[in-house]
Scaffold this motif. Structure first.
Motif, PDB file in Angstrom:
ATOM      1  N   VAL A 178      11.338 -29.154 -15.110  1.00 33.42           N
ATOM      2  CA  VAL A 178      12.698 -28.622 -15.219  1.00 33.42           C
ATOM      3  C   VAL A 178      13.659 -29.730 -15.634  1.00 33.42           C
ATOM      4  CG1 VAL A 178      14.594 -27.478 -14.017  1.00 33.42           C
ATOM      5  CG2 VAL A 178      12.237 -26.833 -13.497  1.00 33.42           C
ATOM      6  N   LEU A 179      14.316 -29.533 -16.766  1.00 30.49           N
ATOM      7  CA  LEU A 179      15.332 -30.482 -17.244  1.00 30.49           C
ATOM      8  C   LEU A 179      16.732 -30.114 -16.767  1.00 30.49           C
ATOM      9  CD1 LEU A 179      14.169 -30.874 -20.962  1.00 30.49           C
ATOM     10  CD2 LEU A 179      13.717 -32.422 -19.055  1.00 30.49           C
ATOM     11  N   GLY A 180      16.953 -28.834 -16.566  1.00 25.92           N
ATOM     12  CA  GLY A 180      18.265 -28.364 -16.133  1.00 25.92           C
ATOM     13  C   GLY A 180      18.164 -26.969 -15.577  1.00 25.92           C
ATOM     14  N   ARG A 181      19.213 -26.576 -14.862  1.00 23.26           N
ATOM     15  CA  ARG A 181      19.190 -25.279 -14.184  1.00 23.26           C
ATOM     16  C   ARG A 181      20.574 -24.651 -14.282  1.00 23.26           C
ATOM     17  NH1 ARG A 181      17.710 -27.154  -9.362  1.00 23.26           N
ATOM     18  NH2 ARG A 181      15.488 -27.127  -9.890  1.00 23.26           N
ATOM     19  N   ALA A 182      20.620 -23.405 -14.734  1.00 24.54           N
ATOM     20  CA  ALA A 182      21.877 -22.640 -14.786  1.00 24.54           C
ATOM     21  C   ALA A 182      21.764 -21.496 -13.787  1.00 24.54           C
ATOM     22  CB  ALA A 182      22.117 -22.101 -16.188  1.00 24.54           C
ATOM     23  N   VAL A 183      22.766 -21.367 -12.918  1.00 25.16           N
ATOM     24  CA  VAL A 183      22.670 -20.412 -11.802  1.00 25.16           C
ATOM     25  C   VAL A 183      23.877 -19.492 -11.777  1.00 25.16           C
ATOM     26  CG1 VAL A 183      22.423 -20.162  -9.305  1.00 25.16           C
ATOM     27  CG2 VAL A 183      21.424 -22.161 -10.459  1.00 25.16           C
ATOM     28  N   LEU A 184      23.615 -18.212 -11.632  1.00 28.29           N
ATOM     29  CA  LEU A 184      24.648 -17.199 -11.412  1.00 28.29           C
ATOM     30  C   LEU A 184      24.231 -16.417 -10.172  1.00 28.29           C
ATOM     31  CD1 LEU A 184      26.160 -14.868 -14.175  1.00 28.29           C
ATOM     32  CD2 LEU A 184      25.854 -14.134 -11.824  1.00 28.29           C
ATOM     33  N   THR A 185      25.108 -16.340  -9.190  1.00 26.58           N
ATOM     34  CA  THR A 185      24.777 -15.677  -7.927  1.00 26.58           C
ATOM     35  C   THR A 185      25.634 -14.437  -7.730  1.00 26.58           C
ATOM     36  OG1 THR A 185      24.291 -17.852  -6.973  1.00 26.58           O
ATOM     37  CG2 THR A 185      24.490 -16.004  -5.447  1.00 26.58           C
ATOM     38  N   TYR A 236      21.728 -12.837  -4.648  1.00 24.74           N
ATOM     39  CA  TYR A 236      20.724 -12.737  -5.704  1.00 24.74           C
ATOM     40  C   TYR A 236      20.988 -13.860  -6.711  1.00 24.74           C
ATOM     41  CZ  TYR A 236      19.691  -8.435  -3.405  1.00 24.74           C
ATOM     42  OH  TYR A 236      19.340  -7.528  -2.442  1.00 24.74           O
ATOM     43  N   PHE A 237      20.025 -14.781  -6.814  1.00 27.89           N
ATOM     44  CA  PHE A 237      20.150 -15.951  -7.669  1.00 27.89           C
ATOM     45  C   PHE A 237      19.504 -15.656  -9.020  1.00 27.89           C
ATOM     46  CE2 PHE A 237      20.872 -17.662  -3.510  1.00 27.89           C
ATOM     47  CZ  PHE A 237      21.687 -18.779  -3.692  1.00 27.89           C
ATOM     48  N   PHE A 238      20.350 -15.521 -10.041  1.00 22.77           N
ATOM     49  CA  PHE A 238      19.887 -15.356 -11.414  1.00 22.77           C
ATOM     50  C   PHE A 238      19.869 -16.763 -12.026  1.00 22.77           C
ATOM     51  CE2 PHE A 238      21.491 -11.344 -10.098  1.00 22.77           C
ATOM     52  CZ  PHE A 238      20.781 -10.374 -10.805  1.00 22.77           C
ATOM     53  N   VAL A 239      18.686 -17.269 -12.326  1.00 21.94           N
ATOM     54  CA  VAL A 239      18.541 -18.674 -12.700  1.00 21.94           C
ATOM     55  C   VAL A 239      17.845 -18.786 -14.053  1.00 21.94           C
ATOM     56  CG1 VAL A 239      17.685 -20.935 -11.990  1.00 21.94           C
ATOM     57  CG2 VAL A 239      18.342 -19.251 -10.243  1.00 21.94           C
ATOM     58  N   GLU A 293      16.596 -32.634  -7.946  1.00 25.24           N
ATOM     59  CA  GLU A 293      17.931 -32.418  -8.497  1.00 25.24           C
ATOM     60  C   GLU A 293      17.887 -32.574 -10.015  1.00 25.24           C
ATOM     61  OE1 GLU A 293      21.066 -34.626  -6.764  1.00 25.24           O
ATOM     62  OE2 GLU A 293      20.509 -34.121  -4.689  1.00 25.24           O
ATOM     63  N   VAL A 294      18.501 -31.637 -10.704  1.00 28.14           N
ATOM     64  CA  VAL A 294      18.543 -31.664 -12.170  1.00 28.14           C
ATOM     65  C   VAL A 294      19.950 -31.311 -12.619  1.00 28.14           C
ATOM     66  CG1 VAL A 294      16.092 -31.092 -12.461  1.00 28.14           C
ATOM     67  CG2 VAL A 294      17.795 -29.256 -12.299  1.00 28.14           C
ATOM     68  N   PRO A 295      20.306 -31.657 -13.859  1.00 30.37           N
ATOM     69  CA  PRO A 295      21.632 -31.285 -14.356  1.00 30.37           C
ATOM     70  C   PRO A 295      21.789 -29.773 -14.420  1.00 30.37           C
ATOM     71  CG  PRO A 295      20.634 -32.957 -15.748  1.00 30.37           C
ATOM     72  CD  PRO A 295      19.552 -32.482 -14.827  1.00 30.37           C
ATOM     73  N   SER A 296      23.020 -29.338 -14.361  1.00 31.04           N
ATOM     74  CA  SER A 296      23.315 -27.917 -14.491  1.00 31.04           C
ATOM     75  C   SER A 296      23.843 -27.624 -15.883  1.00 31.04           C
ATOM     76  CB  SER A 296      24.334 -27.474 -13.447  1.00 31.04           C
ATOM     77  OG  SER A 296      25.557 -28.150 -13.629  1.00 31.04           O
ATOM     78  N   PHE A 297      23.655 -26.380 -16.311  1.00 34.90           N
ATOM     79  CA  PHE A 297      24.299 -25.904 -17.523  1.00 34.90           C
ATOM     80  C   PHE A 297      24.847 -24.519 -17.243  1.00 34.90           C
ATOM     81  CE2 PHE A 297      19.786 -25.038 -17.880  1.00 34.90           C
ATOM     82  CZ  PHE A 297      19.663 -23.823 -18.521  1.00 34.90           C
ATOM     83  N   THR A 298      25.291 -23.793 -18.226  1.00 30.59           N
ATOM     84  CA  THR A 298      26.087 -22.586 -17.996  1.00 30.59           C
ATOM     85  C   THR A 298      25.307 -21.321 -18.311  1.00 30.59           C
ATOM     86  OG1 THR A 298      28.113 -23.781 -18.540  1.00 30.59           O
ATOM     87  CG2 THR A 298      28.203 -21.369 -18.630  1.00 30.59           C
ATOM     88  N   VAL A 299      25.387 -20.363 -17.387  1.00 32.80           N
ATOM     89  CA  VAL A 299      24.881 -19.017 -17.644  1.00 32.80           C
ATOM     90  C   VAL A 299      25.998 -18.031 -17.311  1.00 32.80           C
ATOM     91  CG1 VAL A 299      23.847 -18.826 -15.323  1.00 32.80           C
ATOM     92  CG2 VAL A 299      23.090 -17.301 -17.152  1.00 32.80           C
ATOM     93  N   THR A 300      26.200 -17.075 -18.183  1.00 32.40           N
ATOM     94  CA  THR A 300      27.213 -16.036 -17.978  1.00 32.40           C
ATOM     95  C   THR A 300      26.580 -14.679 -18.206  1.00 32.40           C
ATOM     96  OG1 THR A 300      27.920 -16.138 -20.287  1.00 32.40           O
ATOM     97  CG2 THR A 300      29.101 -17.550 -18.716  1.00 32.40           C
ATOM     98  N   SER A 301      27.315 -13.645 -17.858  1.00 33.14           N
ATOM     99  CA  SER A 301      26.805 -12.287 -18.022  1.00 33.14           C
ATOM    100  C   SER A 301      27.959 -11.351 -18.343  1.00 33.14           C
ATOM    101  CB  SER A 301      26.106 -11.813 -16.749  1.00 33.14           C
ATOM    102  OG  SER A 301      25.741 -10.450 -16.846  1.00 33.14           O
ATOM    103  N   ALA A 302      27.674 -10.404 -19.209  1.00 34.43           N
ATOM    104  CA  ALA A 302      28.663  -9.367 -19.517  1.00 34.43           C
ATOM    105  C   ALA A 302      28.632  -8.246 -18.496  1.00 34.43           C
ATOM    106  CB  ALA A 302      28.399  -8.798 -20.918  1.00 34.43           C
ATOM    107  N   TRP A 343      23.295 -18.093 -22.066  1.00 36.98           N
ATOM    108  CA  TRP A 343      23.393 -19.442 -21.535  1.00 36.98           C
ATOM    109  C   TRP A 343      23.661 -20.452 -22.646  1.00 36.98           C
ATOM    110  CZ3 TRP A 343      19.102 -16.286 -21.172  1.00 36.98           C
ATOM    111  CH2 TRP A 343      17.970 -16.635 -21.932  1.00 36.98           C
ATOM    112  N   SER A 344      24.226 -21.577 -22.228  1.00 37.89           N
ATOM    113  CA  SER A 344      24.590 -22.619 -23.187  1.00 37.89           C
ATOM    114  C   SER A 344      24.624 -23.959 -22.475  1.00 37.89           C
ATOM    115  CB  SER A 344      25.963 -22.328 -23.808  1.00 37.89           C
ATOM    116  OG  SER A 344      26.972 -22.293 -22.796  1.00 37.89           O
ATOM    117  N   GLY A 345      24.548 -25.033 -23.265  1.00 34.30           N
ATOM    118  CA  GLY A 345      24.673 -26.376 -22.710  1.00 34.30           C
ATOM    119  C   GLY A 345      23.417 -26.920 -22.087  1.00 34.30           C
ATOM    120  N   ALA A 346      22.245 -26.380 -22.448  1.00 34.99           N
ATOM    121  CA  ALA A 346      20.993 -26.887 -21.881  1.00 34.99           C
ATOM    122  C   ALA A 346      20.771 -28.334 -22.309  1.00 34.99           C
ATOM    123  CB  ALA A 346      19.829 -26.018 -22.331  1.00 34.99           C
ATOM    124  N   PRO A 347      20.085 -29.122 -21.491  1.00 36.81           N
ATOM    125  CA  PRO A 347      19.872 -30.544 -21.809  1.00 36.81           C
ATOM    126  C   PRO A 347      19.061 -30.733 -23.092  1.00 36.81           C
ATOM    127  CG  PRO A 347      19.384 -30.086 -19.500  1.00 36.81           C
ATOM    128  CD  PRO A 347      19.552 -28.763 -20.175  1.00 36.81           C
TER     129      PRO A 347
END
Length: 327
Positions: free
Chosen positions: A156-163, A125-128, A10-19, A43-47
């Motif tokens: 891995v310090l953190g993981r940002a996921v968009l599904t 589809y997991f975009f990570v 388990e790791v902290p999450s941060f933000t990933v977005t897409s246009a 993406w933003s907010g990485a550890p």
């Protein structure tokens, strides 16, 4: 549902977005197989302490037993927080200096668009984006995404996921063919006769029929059914009307079935007849393309399996032979 992160640390999450793609929504056509355009990602907010990123795209629902890797990019510098649309082409033209694009499950080092098998249902589809504590993960350029995942698991310090999702509709028509050693008119005579439908039934569900041989589209006849022969739905005995929807003498006949209570699912059944060396090539088809969405949610298609169509063609040949022998 298969969770690809279930047994990872388990790791902290941060933000990933897409246009170009939306969380939980269907992938646009350009991100599917055939176009194979990688989506825009930010993406933003990485550890704190992040020294590089890796980006992966994975389908855990692929019928492989191991899922399917669509994209893997390692050694993205920590100063980079965006990939433009199309960055994952065969040359990696949109990737930053130092980034390494690994071959996916087709062994192509590029983004592979979604291509779920027809009729297999929706795939995820997991975009990570993985934030790593090392500037380079140290896997060779020909490593698999699974090797990348194993190697970076402890970094891995953190993981940002968009599904996102994708689905390929299944075929809405079955067709099987058989050469029947008889002239087309002899075959057609069985198919236009209400009792002929009972004689060639492979399910054991048709108990009898009433009505005159059909001569045109719109003609009807009554069939007595016994659903207990299938042992699937507790409907017991009931009657349906067969309604002819297409009638080309000696060449094609098709029909649908209406329940006596007004139920009309709009299954379409039919036969095409073509002259062939040694007899008549008979093609039996079952089409459910006109069935409403409500019924598609309630029923499992095809309701009539391909094996039943094949069995009916065999019984049709036997029936035609017997009728010809009996004059």
């Amino acid at each position: 549902m298969n969770d690809p992160f279930a047994r990872l640390p388990e790791v902290p999450s941060f933000t990933v977005t897409s246009a170009t793609i939306t969380e939980g929504a269907a992938l646009p056509p350009q991100h599917r197989s055939g176009t194979d355009l990688s989506p825009q990602l930010s993406w933003s907010g990485a550890p704190a302490g992040t020294k590089s990123y890796a980006v992966t795209v994975y389908d855990p629902d692929a019928p492989t037993g191991s899922g399917f890797w669509h994209w893997a990019v390692a050694d993205i510098p920590a100063t980079v927080t965006e990939l433009p649309e199309g960055a994952g082409d065969a040359t990696g033209s949109g990737l930053p200096d130092g980034a390494v694009q690994l071959p996916g499950d087709t062994r192509e080092a590029r983004f592979l668009g979604a291509a779920p098998p027809a009729g297999h249902g929706p795939h995820r589809y997991f975009f990570v984006v993985h934030a790593l504590d090392v500037p380079a993960i140290g896997v060779p350029a020909d490593a698999t995404p699974a090797v990348l995942g194993f190697t970076m698991a402890g970094h891995v310090l953190g993981r940002a996921v968009l599904t996102a999702t994708a689905e390929t509709p299944g075929a809405e028509r079955l067709e099987v063919s058989r050469l029947v050693p008889a002239p087309a008119d002899a075959v057609f005579a069985v198919l236009t006769d209400p009792q002929g439908h009972v004689d060639i039934d492979a399910s054991g569900m048709l108990m009898g029929a009433e009505g005159q041989p059909v001569r045109q589209a719109g003609d009807r006849f009554l069939v007595h059914m016994d659903r207990d022969a299938l042992g699937d739905v507790p409907l017991g005995k009931y009657d349906v009307e067969v309604v002819i929807t297409k009638f080309v003498p000696g060449a094609e006949i098709a029909w649908t079935v209406e329940g006596r209570t007004g139920t009309h699912v709009r299954h379409l059944y039919g036969y095409r007849l073509e002259p062939a060396e040694g007899g008549t090539l008979v093609t039996s088809y079952y089409d459910w393309s006109e069935i409403g969405e409500e019924w598609k949610r309630r029923l499992t298609f095809p309701v009539v399996p391909e094996s039943a169509l094949k069995a009916t063609l065999g019984i049709l040949e036997r029936t035609v032979r017997r009728r010809l022998a009996n004059g």
